[in-house]
Write a protein that holds these residues in place. Structure first.
Motif, PDB file in Angstrom:
ATOM      1  N   ALA A 221       0.812  -1.224   0.000  1.00 15.04           N
ATOM      2  CA  ALA A 221       0.000   0.000   0.000  1.00 15.04           C
ATOM      3  C   ALA A 221       0.844   1.271   0.000  1.00 15.04           C
ATOM      4  CB  ALA A 221      -0.937   0.003   1.207  1.00 15.04           C
ATOM      5  N   VAL A 222       2.096   1.174   0.456  1.00 13.00           N
ATOM      6  CA  VAL A 222       2.941   2.370   0.527  1.00 13.00           C
ATOM      7  C   VAL A 222       3.793   2.530  -0.731  1.00 13.00           C
ATOM      8  CG1 VAL A 222       2.995   2.472   3.041  1.00 13.00           C
ATOM      9  CG2 VAL A 222       4.685   1.066   1.841  1.00 13.00           C
ATOM     10  N   GLY A 223       3.383   1.901  -1.805  1.00 15.87           N
ATOM     11  CA  GLY A 223       4.104   2.032  -3.072  1.00 15.87           C
ATOM     12  C   GLY A 223       3.763   3.299  -3.830  1.00 15.87           C
ATOM     13  N   ASN A 224       2.869   4.111  -3.262  1.00 16.21           N
ATOM     14  CA  ASN A 224       2.502   5.419  -3.844  1.00 16.21           C
ATOM     15  C   ASN A 224       1.842   5.284  -5.224  1.00 16.21           C
ATOM     16  OD1 ASN A 224       2.687   7.681  -2.245  1.00 16.21           O
ATOM     17  ND2 ASN A 224       4.301   8.638  -3.438  1.00 16.21           N
ATOM     18  N   GLN A 225       1.161   4.187  -5.429  1.00 15.99           N
ATOM     19  CA  GLN A 225       0.537   3.910  -6.729  1.00 15.99           C
ATOM     20  C   GLN A 225      -0.527   4.943  -7.097  1.00 15.99           C
ATOM     21  OE1 GLN A 225      -0.859  -0.112  -7.134  1.00 15.99           O
ATOM     22  NE2 GLN A 225      -2.219   0.352  -8.857  1.00 15.99           N
ATOM     23  N   PHE A 226      -1.217   5.493  -6.083  1.00 16.78           N
ATOM     24  CA  PHE A 226      -2.337   6.394  -6.358  1.00 16.78           C
ATOM     25  C   PHE A 226      -2.066   7.827  -5.903  1.00 16.78           C
ATOM     26  CE2 PHE A 226      -4.381   2.159  -6.019  1.00 16.78           C
ATOM     27  CZ  PHE A 226      -4.886   2.077  -7.317  1.00 16.78           C
ATOM     28  N   ALA A 227      -0.782   8.198  -5.754  1.00 21.78           N
ATOM     29  CA  ALA A 227      -0.444   9.563  -5.334  1.00 21.78           C
ATOM     30  C   ALA A 227      -0.897  10.588  -6.373  1.00 21.78           C
ATOM     31  CB  ALA A 227       1.052   9.689  -5.077  1.00 21.78           C
ATOM     32  N   ASP A 228      -0.642  10.291  -7.648  1.00 21.35           N
ATOM     33  CA  ASP A 228      -1.080  11.206  -8.705  1.00 21.35           C
ATOM     34  C   ASP A 228      -2.592  11.392  -8.668  1.00 21.35           C
ATOM     35  OD1 ASP A 228       1.323  11.584 -10.979  1.00 21.35           O
ATOM     36  OD2 ASP A 228       1.516   9.795  -9.763  1.00 21.35           O
ATOM     37  N   TRP A 229      -3.298  10.299  -8.511  1.00 25.13           N
ATOM     38  CA  TRP A 229      -4.757  10.338  -8.473  1.00 25.13           C
ATOM     39  C   TRP A 229      -5.253  11.191  -7.310  1.00 25.13           C
ATOM     40  CZ3 TRP A 229      -8.096   8.174  -4.695  1.00 25.13           C
ATOM     41  CH2 TRP A 229      -9.451   8.216  -5.028  1.00 25.13           C
ATOM     42  N   ALA A 230      -4.618  11.062  -6.143  1.00 28.90           N
ATOM     43  CA  ALA A 230      -5.039  11.828  -4.970  1.00 28.90           C
ATOM     44  C   ALA A 230      -4.832  13.327  -5.184  1.00 28.90           C
ATOM     45  CB  ALA A 230      -4.277  11.365  -3.733  1.00 28.90           C
ATOM     46  N   ILE A 231      -3.736  13.694  -5.852  1.00 32.06           N
ATOM     47  CA  ILE A 231      -3.492  15.110  -6.159  1.00 32.06           C
ATOM     48  C   ILE A 231      -4.517  15.607  -7.175  1.00 32.06           C
ATOM     49  CG2 ILE A 231      -1.852  16.744  -7.170  1.00 32.06           C
ATOM     50  CD1 ILE A 231       0.398  14.951  -6.031  1.00 32.06           C
ATOM     51  N   LEU A 232      -4.815  14.777  -8.176  1.00 39.59           N
ATOM     52  CA  LEU A 232      -5.815  15.152  -9.181  1.00 39.59           C
ATOM     53  C   LEU A 232      -7.188  15.308  -8.547  1.00 39.59           C
ATOM     54  CD1 LEU A 232      -4.806  12.872 -12.194  1.00 39.59           C
ATOM     55  CD2 LEU A 232      -4.491  15.344 -11.993  1.00 39.59           C
ATOM     56  N   GLN A 233      -7.505  14.458  -7.563  1.00 39.93           N
ATOM     57  CA  GLN A 233      -8.790  14.580  -6.870  1.00 39.93           C
ATOM     58  C   GLN A 233      -8.920  15.958  -6.210  1.00 39.93           C
ATOM     59  OE1 GLN A 233     -11.601  12.013  -5.562  1.00 39.93           O
ATOM     60  NE2 GLN A 233     -11.262  11.977  -7.765  1.00 39.93           N
ATOM     61  N   TYR A 234      -7.829  16.426  -5.639  1.00 42.38           N
ATOM     62  CA  TYR A 234      -7.842  17.770  -5.040  1.00 42.38           C
ATOM     63  C   TYR A 234      -7.996  18.838  -6.121  1.00 42.38           C
ATOM     64  CZ  TYR A 234      -5.950  22.210  -3.565  1.00 42.38           C
ATOM     65  OH  TYR A 234      -5.760  23.558  -3.374  1.00 42.38           O
ATOM     66  N   GLN A 235      -7.212  18.738  -7.174  1.00 43.02           N
ATOM     67  CA  GLN A 235      -7.260  19.753  -8.229  1.00 43.02           C
ATOM     68  C   GLN A 235      -8.647  19.844  -8.847  1.00 43.02           C
ATOM     69  OE1 GLN A 235      -4.081  18.529 -10.852  1.00 43.02           O
ATOM     70  NE2 GLN A 235      -2.478  19.413  -9.566  1.00 43.02           N
ATOM     71  N   GLU A 236      -9.272  18.697  -9.077  1.00 45.93           N
ATOM     72  CA  GLU A 236     -10.616  18.692  -9.660  1.00 45.93           C
ATOM     73  C   GLU A 236     -11.637  19.281  -8.699  1.00 45.93           C
ATOM     74  OE1 GLU A 236     -11.161  14.624 -10.718  1.00 45.93           O
ATOM     75  OE2 GLU A 236      -9.633  14.682 -12.300  1.00 45.93           O
ATOM     76  N   ALA A 237     -11.510  18.960  -7.421  1.00 48.97           N
ATOM     77  CA  ALA A 237     -12.447  19.505  -6.435  1.00 48.97           C
ATOM     78  C   ALA A 237     -12.286  21.012  -6.306  1.00 48.97           C
ATOM     79  CB  ALA A 237     -12.218  18.830  -5.086  1.00 48.97           C
ATOM     80  N   ALA A 238     -11.037  21.480  -6.291  1.00 47.76           N
ATOM     81  CA  ALA A 238     -10.778  22.911  -6.125  1.00 47.76           C
ATOM     82  C   ALA A 238     -11.257  23.717  -7.327  1.00 47.76           C
ATOM     83  CB  ALA A 238      -9.285  23.146  -5.906  1.00 47.76           C
ATOM     84  N   ALA A 239     -11.460  23.057  -8.459  1.00 47.09           N
ATOM     85  CA  ALA A 239     -11.927  23.749  -9.664  1.00 47.09           C
ATOM     86  C   ALA A 239     -13.450  23.841  -9.723  1.00 47.09           C
ATOM     87  CB  ALA A 239     -11.403  23.039 -10.910  1.00 47.09           C
ATOM     88  N   ARG A 240     -14.121  23.197  -8.785  1.00 47.02           N
ATOM     89  CA  ARG A 240     -15.589  23.203  -8.782  1.00 47.02           C
ATOM     90  C   ARG A 240     -16.090  24.342  -7.890  1.00 47.02           C
ATOM     91  NH1 ARG A 240     -17.243  17.522  -6.819  1.00 47.02           N
ATOM     92  NH2 ARG A 240     -19.319  18.478  -6.967  1.00 47.02           N
ATOM     93  N   THR A 241     -16.658  25.351  -8.502  1.00 45.18           N
ATOM     94  CA  THR A 241     -17.048  26.563  -7.765  1.00 45.18           C
ATOM     95  C   THR A 241     -18.071  26.272  -6.672  1.00 45.18           C
ATOM     96  OG1 THR A 241     -18.701  27.043  -9.470  1.00 45.18           O
ATOM     97  CG2 THR A 241     -16.546  28.083  -9.702  1.00 45.18           C
ATOM     98  N   GLU A 242     -18.902  25.257  -6.863  1.00 44.55           N
ATOM     99  CA  GLU A 242     -19.930  24.967  -5.857  1.00 44.55           C
ATOM    100  C   GLU A 242     -19.340  24.406  -4.562  1.00 44.55           C
ATOM    101  OE1 GLU A 242     -19.797  21.154  -8.405  1.00 44.55           O
ATOM    102  OE2 GLU A 242     -19.458  23.324  -8.631  1.00 44.55           O
ATOM    103  N   LEU A 243     -18.062  24.014  -4.619  1.00 40.87           N
ATOM    104  CA  LEU A 243     -17.420  23.484  -3.419  1.00 40.87           C
ATOM    105  C   LEU A 243     -16.603  24.539  -2.677  1.00 40.87           C
ATOM    106  CD1 LEU A 243     -16.125  19.985  -4.636  1.00 40.87           C
ATOM    107  CD2 LEU A 243     -18.314  20.567  -3.548  1.00 40.87           C
ATOM    108  N   LEU A 244     -16.499  25.734  -3.228  1.00 39.64           N
ATOM    109  CA  LEU A 244     -15.667  26.770  -2.631  1.00 39.64           C
ATOM    110  C   LEU A 244     -16.433  27.524  -1.540  1.00 39.64           C
ATOM    111  CD1 LEU A 244     -13.992  28.213  -5.850  1.00 39.64           C
ATOM    112  CD2 LEU A 244     -13.352  26.200  -4.481  1.00 39.64           C
TER     113      LEU A 244
END
Length: 283
Positions: free
Chosen positions: A209-232
């Motif tokens: 689990a600590v192989g960092n396989q989904f690190a990119d995905w976790a960062i993208l999840q933040y970027q996508e959420a931060a781009a949604r005005t209804e969540l700000l």
């Protein structure tokens, strides 16, 4: 008997010798100055080269996020989150139930407080089939660094969700219960592995689990959420924890179990959530 005064030629010779000595001393000082200047330039170049290397390395960590990074197979919930139905197994859902989304960073202190206050509420309504819980494990506090704790913890959770789906929620609770200080390097990979095993995750899965396989995905999840005005928030910022109940952002007190429960009950009854003030958000 008085000495014989030096002749004119002797005085000239003495003057020449003195001038030569002064010139030699001047040349020594100039040579010393040139060496110091050269050394300063060399040191400066070394420092600049080090700074450039640091920036490049840091930039590679932060910028080289794969926009097509694979999501965990259990990320089948709304907006790409990991869903949980009545049995608490990742990748499942409750038919006909309202959806409750949680956008959380495992390093966020307010997220840990939200979890401590509201896990019982979420579990109760999820187990009763009245809500489907969709978890978005985002890497916000990493600053985009794939090796920072926020990224590593989110990636580990996503990996466990895929490979030990019935243990993912217990592992999440363990990560929040043992949350490290917001400043610093966070838990080591070995410590994350131990927490996973303590939550019932098989040892081979915990270690992988600590192989960092989904690190990119976790960062993208933040970027996508931060781009949604209804969540700000009112200042146009994305903060954590961000909770969405039946499509409406909950803006009440995220650490008040009673207030959050009331919002859940209202939404389940068909009236939508009734948020109050936008409190307790981590920047």
């Amino acid at each position: 008997m008085a000495g014989i005064p030096p002749s004119k030629s002797d005085r000239r010779e003495q003057a020449r010798e003195k001038a030569a000595a002064l010139r030699a001393e001047q040349l020594k000082r100039e040579a010393r100055g040139r060496r110091i200047t050269l050394l300063s330039i060399i040191v400066g170049l070394v420092i600049v080269a080090g700074l450039i290397a640091f920036v490049v390395i840091s930039g590679n960590k932060k910028v080289n996020v794969n926009p097509d990074a694979s999501a965990p197979t259990t990320a089948v919930g709304i907006n790409g989150g990991i869903s949980f139905g009545a049995d608490g197994v990742a990748g499942t859902s409750n038919d006909g139930a309202i959806v409750v989304e949680t956008y959380l960073d495992f390093l966020c202190p307010w997220c840990a407080k939200f979890e401590a206050e509201n896990t019982a509420n979420l579990d109760e309504f999820r187990e009763a089939g009245e809500i489907t819980l969709v978890v978005h494990p985002i890497s916000m506090l990493s600053g985009g660094d794939k090796t920072a704790y926020s990224s590593r913890a989110a990636s580990a959770f996503a990996y466990v969700a895929d490979n030990a789906p019935d243990k993912a929620l217990a592992f999440s609770t363990a990560l929040y219960t043992n949350q490290p200080p917001e400043t610093g390097d966070g838990l080591s990979d070995d410590e994350i592995v131990d927490l996973a095993k303590g939550a019932g995750v098989p040892e081979d899965v915990a270690k992988a689990a600590v192989g960092n396989q989904f690190a990119d995905w976790a960062i993208l999840q933040y970027q996508e959420a931060a781009a949604r005005t209804e969540l700000l928030d009112a200042q146009s910022r994305f903060t954590t924890p961000t909770i969405v109940i039946d499509g409406e952002k909950f803006t009440g007190n995220a650490t008040s179990a009673d207030e959050f429960r009331a919002a859940l009950e209202t939404a389940i009854a068909g009236g939508g959530s009734t948020p109050a003030d936008d409190a307790n958000a981590d920047q």
